[in-house]
Scaffold this active site. Structure first.
Site, PDB file in Angstrom:
ATOM      1  N   TYR A 172       0.847  -1.197   0.000  1.00 37.55           N
ATOM      2  CA  TYR A 172       0.000   0.000   0.000  1.00 37.55           C
ATOM      3  C   TYR A 172       0.876   1.238   0.000  1.00 37.55           C
ATOM      4  O   TYR A 172       1.869   1.292   0.724  1.00 37.55           O
ATOM      5  CB  TYR A 172      -0.906   0.025   1.239  1.00 37.55           C
ATOM      6  CG  TYR A 172      -2.302  -0.459   0.932  1.00 37.55           C
ATOM      7  CD1 TYR A 172      -3.040   0.118  -0.092  1.00 37.55           C
ATOM      8  CD2 TYR A 172      -2.890  -1.481   1.667  1.00 37.55           C
ATOM      9  CE1 TYR A 172      -4.319  -0.314  -0.390  1.00 37.55           C
ATOM     10  CE2 TYR A 172      -4.171  -1.924   1.373  1.00 37.55           C
ATOM     11  CZ  TYR A 172      -4.882  -1.331   0.348  1.00 37.55           C
ATOM     12  OH  TYR A 172      -6.139  -1.757   0.060  1.00 37.55           O
ATOM     13  N   ARG A 194      -2.014  -2.683 -18.715  1.00 41.25           N
ATOM     14  CA  ARG A 194      -3.373  -2.147 -18.769  1.00 41.25           C
ATOM     15  C   ARG A 194      -3.527  -1.057 -17.723  1.00 41.25           C
ATOM     16  O   ARG A 194      -3.680  -1.346 -16.536  1.00 41.25           O
ATOM     17  CB  ARG A 194      -4.328  -3.318 -18.510  1.00 41.25           C
ATOM     18  CG  ARG A 194      -5.808  -3.017 -18.330  1.00 41.25           C
ATOM     19  CD  ARG A 194      -6.445  -2.496 -19.555  1.00 41.25           C
ATOM     20  NE  ARG A 194      -6.224  -3.308 -20.715  1.00 41.25           N
ATOM     21  CZ  ARG A 194      -7.133  -4.049 -21.329  1.00 41.25           C
ATOM     22  NH1 ARG A 194      -8.349  -4.108 -20.869  1.00 41.25           N
ATOM     23  NH2 ARG A 194      -6.846  -4.724 -22.415  1.00 41.25           N
ATOM     24  N   ASP A 210      -7.261  13.333 -25.148  1.00 38.44           N
ATOM     25  CA  ASP A 210      -7.258  11.901 -24.814  1.00 38.44           C
ATOM     26  C   ASP A 210      -6.594  11.194 -26.001  1.00 38.44           C
ATOM     27  O   ASP A 210      -7.220  10.972 -27.033  1.00 38.44           O
ATOM     28  CB  ASP A 210      -8.705  11.434 -24.613  1.00 38.44           C
ATOM     29  CG  ASP A 210      -8.812   9.941 -24.322  1.00 38.44           C
ATOM     30  OD1 ASP A 210      -7.844   9.210 -24.605  1.00 38.44           O
ATOM     31  OD2 ASP A 210      -9.875   9.509 -23.834  1.00 38.44           O
ATOM     32  N   THR A 224      -4.109   5.964 -22.100  1.00 38.62           N
ATOM     33  CA  THR A 224      -3.952   4.624 -21.542  1.00 38.62           C
ATOM     34  C   THR A 224      -2.554   4.148 -21.938  1.00 38.62           C
ATOM     35  O   THR A 224      -1.917   4.721 -22.827  1.00 38.62           O
ATOM     36  CB  THR A 224      -5.032   3.659 -22.061  1.00 38.62           C
ATOM     37  OG1 THR A 224      -5.099   3.759 -23.479  1.00 38.62           O
ATOM     38  CG2 THR A 224      -6.389   3.978 -21.471  1.00 38.62           C
ATOM     39  N   LYS A 261      -2.327   0.394 -25.244  1.00 42.09           N
ATOM     40  CA  LYS A 261      -2.761   0.290 -26.648  1.00 42.09           C
ATOM     41  C   LYS A 261      -1.521   0.392 -27.539  1.00 42.09           C
ATOM     42  O   LYS A 261      -0.688  -0.514 -27.495  1.00 42.09           O
ATOM     43  CB  LYS A 261      -3.814   1.360 -26.952  1.00 42.09           C
ATOM     44  CG  LYS A 261      -5.095   1.188 -26.111  1.00 42.09           C
ATOM     45  CD  LYS A 261      -6.152   2.186 -26.488  1.00 42.09           C
ATOM     46  CE  LYS A 261      -7.459   1.935 -25.768  1.00 42.09           C
ATOM     47  NZ  LYS A 261      -7.620   2.743 -24.543  1.00 42.09           N
ATOM     48  N   GLU A 265      -0.595   4.789  -0.399  1.00 42.58           N
ATOM     49  CA  GLU A 265      -1.417   5.999  -0.579  1.00 42.58           C
ATOM     50  C   GLU A 265      -0.553   7.245  -0.481  1.00 42.58           C
ATOM     51  O   GLU A 265       0.301   7.334   0.415  1.00 42.58           O
ATOM     52  CB  GLU A 265      -2.509   6.083   0.499  1.00 42.58           C
ATOM     53  CG  GLU A 265      -3.768   5.352   0.136  1.00 42.58           C
ATOM     54  CD  GLU A 265      -3.848   4.001   0.798  1.00 42.58           C
ATOM     55  OE1 GLU A 265      -2.776   3.417   1.054  1.00 42.58           O
ATOM     56  OE2 GLU A 265      -4.972   3.546   1.051  1.00 42.58           O
TER      57      GLU A 265
HETATM   58  N1  DSN Z   1     -12.252   0.046 -24.772  1.00 40.39           N
HETATM   59  C1  DSN Z   1     -11.350   0.964 -25.421  1.00 40.39           C
HETATM   60  C2  DSN Z   1     -11.390   0.790 -26.890  1.00 40.39           C
HETATM   61  O1  DSN Z   1     -11.557  -0.326 -27.306  1.00 40.39           O
HETATM   62  O2  DSN Z   1     -11.239   1.742 -27.636  1.00 40.39           O
HETATM   63  C3  DSN Z   1     -11.550   2.358 -25.009  1.00 40.39           C
HETATM   64  O3  DSN Z   1     -11.752   2.420 -23.658  1.00 40.39           O
END
Ligand code: DSN
Length: 414
Positions: A52, A232, A198, A223, A226, A54
């Site tokens: 932990y 993730r 984003d 994120t 990708k 925090e």
């Molecule tokens: N689920 C993602 C996508 O497939 O684009 C976005 O959050």
């Protein structure tokens, strides 16, 4: 690998093995997925998960964080260097949480913000009425034009000027065209709004120099799993003036203890993105997507906006006389994974929409190039033309498996 799991819990082990085999033997063409390196996977599977922490480095509420602080600082420093950012928060658990934190920091409940309509390619968290973003904030939507299926930036500027949102969100999950982030910044700043980008889908392309940068945005989030090919999770990058409210919104605003094992994996991924092979990888993702769009269009499949500038293709399955659900299910049966998706000005339900979305980050990770893409495009076309043909799907599934074995994944998980 996985020897202890195999000895202790065969039920979980068997299911994990089946999923690994599915990934190895099939073509992952879901544009938001990728195959992280074994180093990234190993960092996630460490006892760092037990801790932990925090707070932030040197300002923790628990003791025992000497090494955790060093790991989180390393991730922060690497993120700042990679993105040339003033400030990085590496704690958000997911893209949705990162967006939530940014809204929490920059808006009050009921404030007006502007994001891309979900059915035009935006994300759920960009103000969909079924999502917290649409329920808590007064979200106005922009979209694409009916004839071009692209954003018209002059119309976007007019809408922003009329609506005067406090924040404008750029970025998308199903928009195959390049996004002009500098134009978004100008439109936002002209009306005194904050520009939040984003870049989750295209972050790798930006870092690889094959997509316009979002560096003029006030706040950028992405994120990390990708095109960036990390664990993730997500991060937020911002100008120094927004650092304090962003950090406060992530912790204690939204999250408790950060997932330090995932933060370690993010640090590994950021380093990978600074290695010399990362840029050629991103260039190839884009070339592969363009090649795939061409094969599909040559085969008379309607591709939304007439092509792609990035890693993804949105096709209109109704141009083949089927729905997105029928098409994506048939492709799954042939070992090709993609997802059904709404298309701009969608007339069908989101559960059985008109579109199929596919992308090239994962197959490019395997080393596939234009030659393989040509073959894959032909297989996709054959299945979509005859989605009920079980023999054809079985035959293509075998061919897909053979191709995948020529471009193997995860030798460590034999
Ligand atoms: N689920 C993602 C996508 O497939 O684009 C976005 O959050």
């Amino acid at each position: 690998m996985l020897e202890s799991l195999k000895k202790q819990d065969t039920v979980v082990y068997d299911l994990v093995q089946k999923e690994i085999t599915r990934q190895k033997d099939g073509l992952c063409m879901i544009p938001s997925e990728n195959h992280a390196s074994v180093a990234v996977l190993e960092a996630m599977g460490t006892p760092l998960s037990n801790k932990y922490a925090e707070g932030y480095p040197s300002k923790r509420y628990y003791t025992g964080n000497e090494f955790i602080d060093q790991i989180e600082n390393l991730a922060i420093e690497r993120a700042k260097k990679l993105f040339n950012a003033d400030h990085a928060n590496v704690q958000p658990n997911a893209g949705s949480t990162a967006n939530q934190a940014i809204y929490f920091a920059m808006l009050d409940v009921g404030d007006k913000a502007m994001g891309m309509d979900l059915s035009h390619g935006g994300h759920l968290t960009h103000g969909s009425p079924v999502n917290f973003s649409g329920k808590l904030y007064n979200m106005v939507h922009y979209g694409v034009e009916k004839d071009t299926e692209k954003i018209d930036y002059d119309k976007l500027a007019e809408l922003a000027d009329k609506e005067k949102p406090k924040m404008i969100i750029s970025g998308a999950t199903a928009y195959p065209r390049e996004i002009d982030f500098d134009r978004f910044t100008k439109i936002a700043h002209d009306i005194g709004a904050v520009h939040m980008a984003d870049v989750s889908h295209i972050v790798g392309l930006i870092l690889g120099g094959v997509h316009k940068d979002s560096k003029t945005a006030d706040i950028t989030m992405t994120t990390t799993h990708k095109t960036l090919r990390g664990p993730r999770s997500a991060i937020i990058l911002c100008k120094e003036e927004f650092a304090k409210p962003i950090d406060k919104a992530v912790f204690p605003g939204l999250q408790g203890g950060p997932m330090e094992h995932i933060i370690a994996a993010k640090a590994v991924a950021f380093q990978e993105a600074m290695e010399p092979d990362f840029k050629p990888y991103q260039t190839q993702i884009k070339k592969n997507a363009a090649a795939l769009a061409k094969v599909l269009m040559d085969n008379k499949i309607r591709v939304v906006s007439g092509g792609t500038d990035n890693h993804l293709i949105l096709m209109d399955a109704t141009s083949m006389g089927i729905t997105g659900k029928i098409g994506s299910t048939a492709l799954e049966e042939a070992g090709i994974y993609c997802n059904r998706n709404t298309i701009p000005f969608e007339q069908r339900s989101p559960f059985d929409p008109s579109g199929i979305r596919m992308g090239t980050p994962s197959i490019t990770t395997r080393g596939m190039k234009e030659d393989e893409i040509g073959q894959i495009g032909e297989w996709i076309t054959s299945v979509l033309k005859d989605p009920e043909n079980s023999g054809l799907k079985e035959e293509i599934k075998e061919k897909v498996k053979k191709l995948c074995n020529e471009f193997p994944l995860y030798k460590e998980f034999e």
